[in-house]
Write a protein that holds these residues in place. Sequence first.
Motif, PDB file in Angstrom:
ATOM      1  N   ARG A   1       8.457   8.376  10.829  1.00  0.00           N
ATOM      2  CA  ARG A   1       8.755   8.093   9.425  1.00  0.00           C
ATOM      3  C   ARG A   1       8.134   6.753   9.041  1.00  0.00           C
ATOM      4  NH1 ARG A   1      13.150   5.729   6.688  1.00  0.00           N
ATOM      5  NH2 ARG A   1      13.776   6.810   4.773  1.00  0.00           N
ATOM      6  N   VAL A   2       7.437   6.713   7.918  1.00  0.00           N
ATOM      7  CA  VAL A   2       6.810   5.490   7.435  1.00  0.00           C
ATOM      8  C   VAL A   2       7.367   5.168   6.055  1.00  0.00           C
ATOM      9  CG1 VAL A   2       4.656   4.405   6.715  1.00  0.00           C
ATOM     10  CG2 VAL A   2       4.696   5.821   8.764  1.00  0.00           C
ATOM     11  N   SER A   3       7.787   3.921   5.855  1.00  0.00           N
ATOM     12  CA  SER A   3       8.313   3.482   4.565  1.00  0.00           C
ATOM     13  C   SER A   3       7.343   2.468   3.979  1.00  0.00           C
ATOM     14  CB  SER A   3       9.698   2.852   4.742  1.00  0.00           C
ATOM     15  OG  SER A   3      10.213   2.404   3.511  1.00  0.00           O
ATOM     16  N   MET A   4       6.752   2.803   2.822  1.00  0.00           N
ATOM     17  CA  MET A   4       5.721   1.960   2.226  1.00  0.00           C
ATOM     18  C   MET A   4       6.139   1.513   0.827  1.00  0.00           C
ATOM     19  SD  MET A   4       1.607   2.586   1.918  1.00  0.00           S
ATOM     20  CE  MET A   4       1.710   4.154   1.024  1.00  0.00           C
ATOM     21  N   GLY A   5       6.075   0.207   0.589  1.00  0.00           N
ATOM     22  CA  GLY A   5       6.492  -0.333  -0.689  1.00  0.00           C
ATOM     23  C   GLY A   5       5.488  -0.067  -1.797  1.00  0.00           C
ATOM     24  N   LEU A   6       5.964   0.485  -2.915  1.00  0.00           N
ATOM     25  CA  LEU A   6       5.158   0.617  -4.127  1.00  0.00           C
ATOM     26  C   LEU A   6       5.643  -0.414  -5.150  1.00  0.00           C
ATOM     27  CD1 LEU A   6       3.099   1.945  -6.003  1.00  0.00           C
ATOM     28  CD2 LEU A   6       4.840   3.663  -6.584  1.00  0.00           C
ATOM     29  N   GLN A   7       6.925  -0.362  -5.502  1.00  0.00           N
ATOM     30  CA  GLN A   7       7.622  -1.263  -6.427  1.00  0.00           C
ATOM     31  C   GLN A   7       7.254  -1.031  -7.887  1.00  0.00           C
ATOM     32  OE1 GLN A   7       9.583  -1.917  -4.429  1.00  0.00           O
ATOM     33  NE2 GLN A   7       8.763  -2.774  -2.567  1.00  0.00           N
ATOM     34  N   SER A   8       5.971  -0.794  -8.183  1.00  0.00           N
ATOM     35  CA  SER A   8       5.519  -0.490  -9.542  1.00  0.00           C
ATOM     36  C   SER A   8       4.160   0.170  -9.442  1.00  0.00           C
ATOM     37  CB  SER A   8       5.425  -1.774 -10.368  1.00  0.00           C
ATOM     38  OG  SER A   8       4.732  -1.557 -11.585  1.00  0.00           O
ATOM     39  N   SER A   9       3.822   0.985 -10.442  1.00  0.00           N
ATOM     40  CA  SER A   9       2.505   1.615 -10.489  1.00  0.00           C
ATOM     41  C   SER A   9       1.591   0.918 -11.492  1.00  0.00           C
ATOM     42  CB  SER A   9       2.637   3.099 -10.867  1.00  0.00           C
ATOM     43  OG  SER A   9       3.222   3.224 -12.150  1.00  0.00           O
ATOM     44  N   ASP A  10       2.078  -0.183 -12.051  1.00  0.00           N
ATOM     45  CA  ASP A  10       1.322  -0.934 -13.061  1.00  0.00           C
ATOM     46  C   ASP A  10       0.759  -2.199 -12.412  1.00  0.00           C
ATOM     47  OD1 ASP A  10       0.656  -2.805 -15.157  1.00  0.00           O
ATOM     48  OD2 ASP A  10       1.841  -1.583 -16.552  1.00  0.00           O
ATOM     49  N   ASP A  11      -0.558  -2.322 -12.365  1.00  0.00           N
ATOM     50  CA  ASP A  11      -1.171  -3.469 -11.698  1.00  0.00           C
ATOM     51  C   ASP A  11      -0.775  -4.797 -12.332  1.00  0.00           C
ATOM     52  OD1 ASP A  11      -2.375  -1.788  -9.916  1.00  0.00           O
ATOM     53  OD2 ASP A  11      -4.382  -1.906 -10.797  1.00  0.00           O
TER      54      ASP A  11
ATOM     55  N   THR B   1      11.270   4.792  12.307  1.00  0.00           N
ATOM     56  CA  THR B   1      10.682   4.333  11.045  1.00  0.00           C
ATOM     57  C   THR B   1       9.956   3.001  11.220  1.00  0.00           C
ATOM     58  OG1 THR B   1      12.521   5.368   9.844  1.00  0.00           O
ATOM     59  CG2 THR B   1      11.159   3.784   8.627  1.00  0.00           C
ATOM     60  N   VAL B   2       8.801   2.884  10.581  1.00  0.00           N
ATOM     61  CA  VAL B   2       8.088   1.607  10.501  1.00  0.00           C
ATOM     62  C   VAL B   2       7.760   1.343   9.034  1.00  0.00           C
ATOM     63  CG1 VAL B   2       5.977   0.337  11.075  1.00  0.00           C
ATOM     64  CG2 VAL B   2       7.110   1.725  12.817  1.00  0.00           C
ATOM     65  N   GLU B   3       8.053   0.121   8.570  1.00  0.00           N
ATOM     66  CA  GLU B   3       7.707  -0.265   7.206  1.00  0.00           C
ATOM     67  C   GLU B   3       6.265  -0.757   7.137  1.00  0.00           C
ATOM     68  OE1 GLU B   3      12.079  -1.683   5.491  1.00  0.00           O
ATOM     69  OE2 GLU B   3      10.559  -3.191   5.956  1.00  0.00           O
ATOM     70  N   CYS B   4       5.684  -0.618   5.952  1.00  0.00           N
ATOM     71  CA  CYS B   4       4.314  -1.090   5.764  1.00  0.00           C
ATOM     72  C   CYS B   4       4.074  -1.373   4.285  1.00  0.00           C
ATOM     73  CB  CYS B   4       3.300  -0.063   6.265  1.00  0.00           C
ATOM     74  SG  CYS B   4       3.372   1.539   5.421  1.00  0.00           S
ATOM     75  N   ASN B   5       2.995  -2.090   4.001  1.00  0.00           N
ATOM     76  CA  ASN B   5       2.530  -2.306   2.640  1.00  0.00           C
ATOM     77  C   ASN B   5       1.125  -1.739   2.500  1.00  0.00           C
ATOM     78  OD1 ASN B   5       4.713  -3.438   1.310  1.00  0.00           O
ATOM     79  ND2 ASN B   5       4.129  -5.542   1.783  1.00  0.00           N
ATOM     80  N   PRO B   6       0.762  -1.269   1.323  1.00  0.00           N
ATOM     81  CA  PRO B   6      -0.522  -0.578   1.150  1.00  0.00           C
ATOM     82  C   PRO B   6      -1.741  -1.399   1.563  1.00  0.00           C
ATOM     83  CG  PRO B   6       0.870  -0.212  -0.760  1.00  0.00           C
ATOM     84  CD  PRO B   6       1.564  -1.237   0.083  1.00  0.00           C
ATOM     85  N   ASP B   7      -1.689  -2.719   1.327  1.00  0.00           N
ATOM     86  CA  ASP B   7      -2.853  -3.556   1.607  1.00  0.00           C
ATOM     87  C   ASP B   7      -3.125  -3.745   3.091  1.00  0.00           C
ATOM     88  OD1 ASP B   7      -0.319  -5.029   0.793  1.00  0.00           O
ATOM     89  OD2 ASP B   7      -1.310  -6.549   2.017  1.00  0.00           O
ATOM     90  N   SER B   8      -2.146  -3.447   3.968  1.00  0.00           N
ATOM     91  CA  SER B   8      -2.368  -3.624   5.403  1.00  0.00           C
ATOM     92  C   SER B   8      -2.315  -2.305   6.179  1.00  0.00           C
ATOM     93  CB  SER B   8      -1.351  -4.618   5.981  1.00  0.00           C
ATOM     94  OG  SER B   8      -0.021  -4.266   5.642  1.00  0.00           O
ATOM     95  N   VAL B   9      -2.400  -1.197   5.463  1.00  0.00           N
ATOM     96  CA  VAL B   9      -2.464   0.112   6.110  1.00  0.00           C
ATOM     97  C   VAL B   9      -3.929   0.500   6.306  1.00  0.00           C
ATOM     98  CG1 VAL B   9      -2.074   2.593   5.772  1.00  0.00           C
ATOM     99  CG2 VAL B   9      -0.242   0.971   5.290  1.00  0.00           C
ATOM    100  N   ASP B  10      -4.282   0.812   7.548  1.00  0.00           N
ATOM    101  CA  ASP B  10      -5.611   1.350   7.838  1.00  0.00           C
ATOM    102  C   ASP B  10      -5.460   2.438   8.887  1.00  0.00           C
ATOM    103  OD1 ASP B  10      -5.228  -0.021  10.261  1.00  0.00           O
ATOM    104  OD2 ASP B  10      -6.532  -1.686   9.685  1.00  0.00           O
ATOM    105  N   ARG B  11      -6.558   3.069   9.234  1.00  0.00           N
ATOM    106  CA  ARG B  11      -6.486   4.196  10.164  1.00  0.00           C
ATOM    107  C   ARG B  11      -5.990   3.756  11.541  1.00  0.00           C
ATOM    108  NH1 ARG B  11      -7.890   9.250   9.681  1.00  0.00           N
ATOM    109  NH2 ARG B  11      -8.884   8.790   7.681  1.00  0.00           N
ATOM    110  N   GLU B  12      -6.359   2.557  11.951  1.00  0.00           N
ATOM    111  CA  GLU B  12      -5.913   2.062  13.248  1.00  0.00           C
ATOM    112  C   GLU B  12      -4.396   1.889  13.267  1.00  0.00           C
ATOM    113  OE1 GLU B  12      -7.033  -1.491  16.463  1.00  0.00           O
ATOM    114  OE2 GLU B  12      -7.910  -1.488  14.454  1.00  0.00           O
ATOM    115  N   PHE B  13      -3.841   1.388  12.170  1.00  0.00           N
ATOM    116  CA  PHE B  13      -2.387   1.264  12.075  1.00  0.00           C
ATOM    117  C   PHE B  13      -1.725   2.634  12.154  1.00  0.00           C
ATOM    118  CE2 PHE B  13       1.266   1.645   9.152  1.00  0.00           C
ATOM    119  CZ  PHE B  13       2.184   0.827   9.798  1.00  0.00           C
TER     120      PHE B  13
END
Length: 363
Positions: free
Chosen positions: A106-116, A83-95
């Motif tokens: 397995r990739v774990s990505m933080g959402l926390q909320s869907s409300d900007d 597993t590797v954790e990530c955040n949406p703002d630093s995910v790109d194709r190279e990653f």
Amino acid sequence: IHIPFCVSKCKYCAFVSVSDLSSEHDYIDALIGEIVSSPLRGASADSVYIGGGTPSCLYRGALSEITAAVRDTFDISSDVEFTVECNPDSVDREFARECSSCGVTRVSMGLQSSDDMVLRAVGRAHSAAQYVKAAELLREFPFDMSSDLILGLPNQDKSDVARSIDTIAEYCTHASVYALSVEAGTPLYKSGYSPNDDYVADLYDYAYGLLRSRGLKRYEVSNFAADGKQSRHNKKYWECKPYSGFGVAAHGYDGKSTRYAHTDDLKSYIADPRPIYYALSDRDKYNEYVMLGLRTEKGIDCSDFSERFGYSFADKNSEVLSRLISDGYIVSDGKSIRIAPQYMFVMNGIIEQLMLDEVSGNA
């Protein structure tokens, strides 16, 4: 394996992380040095977890360097959960490509909320749209996906929880749902914000029902998964299995009576990455086992407890346990002892009654 770097620090975060990435190369060098010098070189491992912080914000190539060191040092099983954790703002194709080439499963990505608005209020560096964009990219690769949701954030309501779970269920086979803890010293604490505990409990019950309807079943108080998608790595913590921890603020455990901890100071770790070892008392071992086991849906395995401690859990706690069972807080079938499902979110008060006190050693 702890990566302590983030693009920015969330207002609720009390973890050891920094937004200054100037020392990341020095840190990775120290981290790799610690890994390859492990006294457990050659030991087998069936799970690897690189968390943080935000591993995805590292320079590209860092994950490959870390993975090479891990595979050189340990006997990694062919069916490893990686597993590797990530955040949406630093995910790109190279990653994503680097993760795939490293054998990440397995990739774990933080959402926390869907409300900007909620995301901005707590200093998250991404929008809901960025999460979706990153998730769409990640599912082009053969990863299982997990995501996090925090309950009790400022201005959060049930509609946000529903949208968040819909989003998570669209892309993920695993979800972690946490109640916000406002820790002293964080910007959120300094702002005077405090979540309403009763409302958070309502949100948790609401989230539990929605996740269950989407096929994500609870297996630990904060963790939900589709069939066959439970986190192998996290289950090791709850089952008191041995694990090695590397990096600043990381901990490790031999599965018996010894734990170790690293400094939580980044500069000190880079200068000397060796951990400090300490022995657990009988009381510590008992309390950890009980607290961690009762967090899970399956609870405490009575035969495993007896084998580990040399006495029966039921005999040790006969009076308190009988009362908790009679009151409906605990369920026991003779083979396991677990928190009744409807009381999982308020388990702390129940578990405390089964802990050993410091003075007499009695429950």
